[in-house]
Scaffold this motif. Structure first.
Motif, PDB file in Angstrom:
ATOM      1  N   PHE A 202      59.331 110.970  82.982  1.00 42.97           N
ATOM      2  CA  PHE A 202      58.268 111.239  82.021  1.00 42.97           C
ATOM      3  C   PHE A 202      57.337 112.322  82.571  1.00 42.97           C
ATOM      4  N   ILE A 203      57.063 113.306  81.739  1.00 43.99           N
ATOM      5  CA  ILE A 203      56.243 114.439  82.172  1.00 43.99           C
ATOM      6  C   ILE A 203      54.786 114.030  82.367  1.00 43.99           C
ATOM      7  N   TYR A 204      54.299 113.113  81.562  1.00 45.51           N
ATOM      8  CA  TYR A 204      52.887 112.733  81.570  1.00 45.51           C
ATOM      9  C   TYR A 204      52.778 111.268  81.969  1.00 45.51           C
ATOM     10  N   HIS A 205      51.964 110.984  82.990  1.00 40.32           N
ATOM     11  CA  HIS A 205      51.897 109.634  83.536  1.00 40.32           C
ATOM     12  C   HIS A 205      51.337 108.619  82.534  1.00 40.32           C
ATOM     13  N   ASN A 206      50.452 109.040  81.645  1.00 43.76           N
ATOM     14  CA  ASN A 206      49.923 108.101  80.654  1.00 43.76           C
ATOM     15  C   ASN A 206      50.965 107.720  79.603  1.00 43.76           C
ATOM     16  N   HIS A 207      51.927 108.592  79.361  1.00 43.02           N
ATOM     17  CA  HIS A 207      53.042 108.221  78.487  1.00 43.02           C
ATOM     18  C   HIS A 207      53.911 107.167  79.169  1.00 43.02           C
ATOM     19  N   TRP A 208      54.105 107.338  80.467  1.00 42.45           N
ATOM     20  CA  TRP A 208      54.831 106.302  81.205  1.00 42.45           C
ATOM     21  C   TRP A 208      54.069 104.976  81.143  1.00 42.45           C
ATOM     22  N   GLY A 209      52.759 105.015  81.236  1.00 41.50           N
ATOM     23  CA  GLY A 209      51.961 103.806  81.167  1.00 41.50           C
ATOM     24  C   GLY A 209      52.144 103.078  79.851  1.00 41.50           C
ATOM     25  N   ALA A 210      52.118 103.803  78.730  1.00 39.82           N
ATOM     26  CA  ALA A 210      52.311 103.171  77.417  1.00 39.82           C
ATOM     27  C   ALA A 210      53.730 102.625  77.285  1.00 39.82           C
ATOM     28  N   PHE A 211      54.702 103.375  77.766  1.00 37.92           N
ATOM     29  CA  PHE A 211      56.097 102.936  77.735  1.00 37.92           C
ATOM     30  C   PHE A 211      56.279 101.650  78.532  1.00 37.92           C
ATOM     31  N   THR A 212      55.637 101.566  79.688  1.00 34.52           N
ATOM     32  CA  THR A 212      55.773 100.387  80.536  1.00 34.52           C
ATOM     33  C   THR A 212      55.026  99.190  79.951  1.00 34.52           C
ATOM     34  N   LEU A 213      53.904  99.425  79.304  1.00 28.41           N
ATOM     35  CA  LEU A 213      53.195  98.340  78.630  1.00 28.41           C
ATOM     36  C   LEU A 213      54.107  97.631  77.629  1.00 28.41           C
ATOM     37  N   LEU A 214      54.789  98.417  76.810  1.00 29.59           N
ATOM     38  CA  LEU A 214      55.686  97.839  75.813  1.00 29.59           C
ATOM     39  C   LEU A 214      56.815  97.057  76.472  1.00 29.59           C
ATOM     40  N   ASN A 215      57.417  97.630  77.496  1.00 29.55           N
ATOM     41  CA  ASN A 215      58.560  96.985  78.122  1.00 29.55           C
ATOM     42  C   ASN A 215      58.157  95.793  78.983  1.00 29.55           C
ATOM     43  N   THR A 216      56.931  95.778  79.481  1.00 32.08           N
ATOM     44  CA  THR A 216      56.462  94.597  80.202  1.00 32.08           C
ATOM     45  C   THR A 216      56.326  93.415  79.250  1.00 32.08           C
ATOM     46  N   THR A 217      55.855  93.669  78.040  1.00 23.94           N
ATOM     47  CA  THR A 217      55.785  92.578  77.060  1.00 23.94           C
ATOM     48  C   THR A 217      57.185  92.111  76.667  1.00 23.94           C
ATOM     49  N   VAL A 218      58.161  93.020  76.669  1.00 21.65           N
ATOM     50  CA  VAL A 218      59.548  92.620  76.413  1.00 21.65           C
ATOM     51  C   VAL A 218      60.022  91.666  77.508  1.00 21.65           C
ATOM     52  N   CYS A 219      59.740  92.016  78.765  1.00 24.97           N
ATOM     53  CA  CYS A 219      60.124  91.138  79.885  1.00 24.97           C
ATOM     54  C   CYS A 219      59.437  89.783  79.778  1.00 24.97           C
ATOM     55  N   LEU A 220      58.161  89.786  79.429  1.00 27.79           N
ATOM     56  CA  LEU A 220      57.431  88.526  79.309  1.00 27.79           C
ATOM     57  C   LEU A 220      57.992  87.675  78.168  1.00 27.79           C
ATOM     58  N   ALA A 221      58.364  88.312  77.067  1.00 29.95           N
ATOM     59  CA  ALA A 221      58.951  87.572  75.949  1.00 29.95           C
ATOM     60  C   ALA A 221      60.246  86.884  76.376  1.00 29.95           C
ATOM     61  N   LEU A 222      61.092  87.606  77.111  1.00 24.68           N
ATOM     62  CA  LEU A 222      62.339  87.015  77.584  1.00 24.68           C
ATOM     63  C   LEU A 222      62.088  85.916  78.608  1.00 24.68           C
ATOM     64  N   LEU A 223      61.070  86.093  79.447  1.00 21.16           N
ATOM     65  CA  LEU A 223      60.730  85.073  80.438  1.00 21.16           C
ATOM     66  C   LEU A 223      60.302  83.775  79.771  1.00 21.16           C
ATOM     67  N   PHE A 224      59.429  83.859  78.809  1.00 19.67           N
ATOM     68  CA  PHE A 224      58.944  82.643  78.155  1.00 19.67           C
ATOM     69  C   PHE A 224      60.030  82.002  77.292  1.00 19.67           C
ATOM     70  N   HIS A 225      60.953  82.816  76.802  1.00 18.73           N
ATOM     71  CA  HIS A 225      62.095  82.216  76.102  1.00 18.73           C
ATOM     72  C   HIS A 225      62.947  81.416  77.074  1.00 18.73           C
ATOM     73  N   ALA A 226      63.187  81.971  78.270  1.00 20.57           N
ATOM     74  CA  ALA A 226      63.979  81.258  79.272  1.00 20.57           C
ATOM     75  C   ALA A 226      63.283  79.971  79.702  1.00 20.57           C
ATOM     76  N   LEU A 227      61.955  80.021  79.822  1.00 21.07           N
ATOM     77  CA  LEU A 227      61.211  78.814  80.184  1.00 21.07           C
ATOM     78  C   LEU A 227      61.338  77.742  79.105  1.00 21.07           C
ATOM     79  N   ARG A 228      61.233  78.153  77.866  1.00 22.26           N
ATOM     80  CA  ARG A 228      61.301  77.190  76.759  1.00 22.26           C
ATOM     81  C   ARG A 228      62.696  76.623  76.605  1.00 22.26           C
ATOM     82  N   ARG A 229      63.679  77.469  76.815  1.00 21.22           N
ATOM     83  CA  ARG A 229      65.061  77.021  76.648  1.00 21.22           C
ATOM     84  C   ARG A 229      65.444  75.993  77.699  1.00 21.22           C
ATOM     85  N   GLY A 230      64.981  76.212  78.950  1.00 19.25           N
ATOM     86  CA  GLY A 230      65.295  75.254  80.010  1.00 19.25           C
ATOM     87  C   GLY A 230      66.766  75.279  80.334  1.00 19.25           C
TER      88      GLY A 230
END
Length: 482
Positions: A202-230
């Motif tokens: 990514f050419i601009y670090h703040n674009h990387w920041g926004a991109f990572t924000l979105l993908n961190t929530t994706v990781c958290l969504a999958l994590l909480f699904h795994a926790l709920r599924r057991g």
């Protein structure tokens, strides 16, 4: 197994058809290409997005034709939810036939001068640029909306989320090694970056920041699904621990990239997720009549150690940005005036107020804002800084497409959100995905994340996956025996 059991199993595990496989392949290839090709910001990368995205439009037409008309919850979504997009397209197309500027040659140099457009119709400063930007916007939105139209089950949605997260984590690892190697350009110095603060591809670090924000929530969504599924003996023998480490690895790249605002938003996100997890843990322990003190203490201690490790790894970047922040605050206090960013916002609002209904035309900001720019350099009063972006996507949208165009874009998000009864959807997956989208929309008040095609593509994909997952979740609840 009886016939009834077999049919129930088929409903629980839907198979993907040819159209769904084509949509998944198209989206996956578009995602990988866009993110690794400098976030889609190189001219040749934008041409590739426009060309390959055309296949997404064809798949969208095919998906609409094959849509199951018996599904009352999402019947005719192309008309029910996407009519703001069609009106927005009409607005921009009309503006392309009503140029607001004309090109002249003076002293051997080409320049733009104000024309005399029809004041009652939308106009465009550069019709060709407006048409090109409109096409890119449409292919991204429709390619992602295909995910909503064709994904047959929740596990397929989670598969798309896993692809998004995996691609982001690989990029984060690549960018971290590149940063630690002190590379002076992209791809470990092979490509010169126009911006000194780049990260990964990514050419601009703040674009990387926004991109990572979105993908961190994706990781958290999958994590909480795994926790709920057991299904595992305990958390130590489940994919949750590995997922938490991977999420932390991805999140670490944000402070390492020197994006201050994204780091603050990421801290807010992770704090909320930690509070959610601890509340869930305490509630479960109380239900079992067990003490939660020991596991909560261990988790908090682990978080503190991880935070210290991230701070140590990013200590040079944090120290550099802290010095810059101190210098900026001192400059504001010394000059006793608004800083340049607030002046930029004021001038952008003045530009928007000059044409409040339809704006100056899509992709016109860099050309028109020069008229409204009031900033001067202290050492040379005749020099004006050049701004290609307003560093505020909301204000820039008002300046380019007016209140009508910006309102249509807002409806494009609000209509599907309002059509889903969220109180009945009990899964944490869509809620975390929408939280990531909300953070990026908030971030767009102080930066321009949507100017980056990779961020735009990820945002639309995460949003459409949230809608699809909630819809499928509600459908599964309705099919459960009473």
């Amino acid at each position: 197994m009886s016939d009834v059991d077999s049919s129930a199993t088929c409903r629980r595990q839907p198979r993907t058809g040819l159209l769904a496989r084509l949509v998944l392949f198209h989206f996956g290839s578009l995602l990988v290409f866009t993110t690794w090709a400098f976030g889609g910001q190189a001219p040749w990368a934008r041409q590739g997005i426009a060309a390959w995205g055309a296949a997404g439009v064809l798949l969208f037409i095919a998906a609409c034709r094959s849509r199951d008309k018996t599904d009352d919850t999402t019947r005719w979504p192309a008309l029910r939810w996407l009519w703001p997009l069609w009106l927005y397209d009409l607005l921009v197309v009309l503006s392309c036939f009503n140029p607001g500027f004309k090109e002249v040659v003076a002293a051997g140099q080409r320049a733009l001068v104000l024309a005399d457009p029809n004041p009652w119709l939308p106009s465009a400063a550069r019709p060709w640029l407006a048409a090109r930007e409109l096409w890119q916007f449409n292919v991204i939105v429709l390619s992602c909306f295909n995910l909503f139209l064709v994904l047959p089950g929740r596990r397929f949605v989670r598969g798309v989320l896993f692809l998004l997260a995996t691609n982001a984590v690989v990029l984060a690892v690549f960018g971290t090694f590149q940063k630690l190697a002190h590379a002076d350009g992209l791809w470990f110095g092979l490509v010169r970056s126009p911006n000194a603060r780049f990260f990964a591809t990514f050419i601009y670090h703040n674009h990387w920041g926004a991109f990572t924000l979105l993908n961190t929530t994706v990781c958290l969504a999958l994590l909480f699904h795994a926790l709920r599924r057991g299904g595992a003996r305990d958390v130590w023998h489940s994919p949750v621990l590995l997922g938490a480490v991977v999420t932390l690895l991805l999140a670490t790249s944000v402070p390492l990239s020197a994006s201050r605002s994204s780091t603050a938003l990421l801290g807010l996100l992770l704090t909320g997720a930690l509070a959610h997890f601890l509340g869930r843990l305490i509630r479960r322990r109380r239900e079992r009549k067990e003490s939660a003190l020991l596991p909560v203490t261990g988790i908090v201690l682990a978080v503190l150690i991880a935070t210290a490790a991230v701070a140590y790894l990013s200590r040079e970047v944090i120290a550099q940005r802290a010095r810059l922040t101190t210098e900026q605050l001192a400059h504001i206090a010394r000059e006793d005036t608004l800083n340049s960013r607030l002046t930029l916002y004021r001038d952008t609002w003045t530009m928007a107020a000059a044409k409040p209904w339809f704006g100056w035309g899509l992709e016109s900001y860099a050309h028109v804002f020069r008229i409204f720019n009031t900033q001067r350099a202290a050492e040379l009063w005749v020099w004006r800084p050049f701004y290609a972006e307003a560093h505020n996507d909301w204000l820039q949208s008002l300046a380019e497409t007016g209140f009508v165009g910006t309102g249509l874009l807002a409806l494009l998000v609000l209509l599907p959100l309002g059509a889903i009864p969220w109180r009945r959807a009990d899964s944490a997956v869509p809620r975390y995905l929408l939280a990531g989208c909300a953070l990026v929309l908030l971030y767009a008040w102080v930066e321009f994340p949507f100017a980056n095609p990779a961020v735009m593509l990820t945002f639309c994909a995460v949003f459409c996956c949230a809608l699809r997952y909630a819809t499928l979740d509600l459908r599964a609840q309705a099919e459960e025996p009473r």
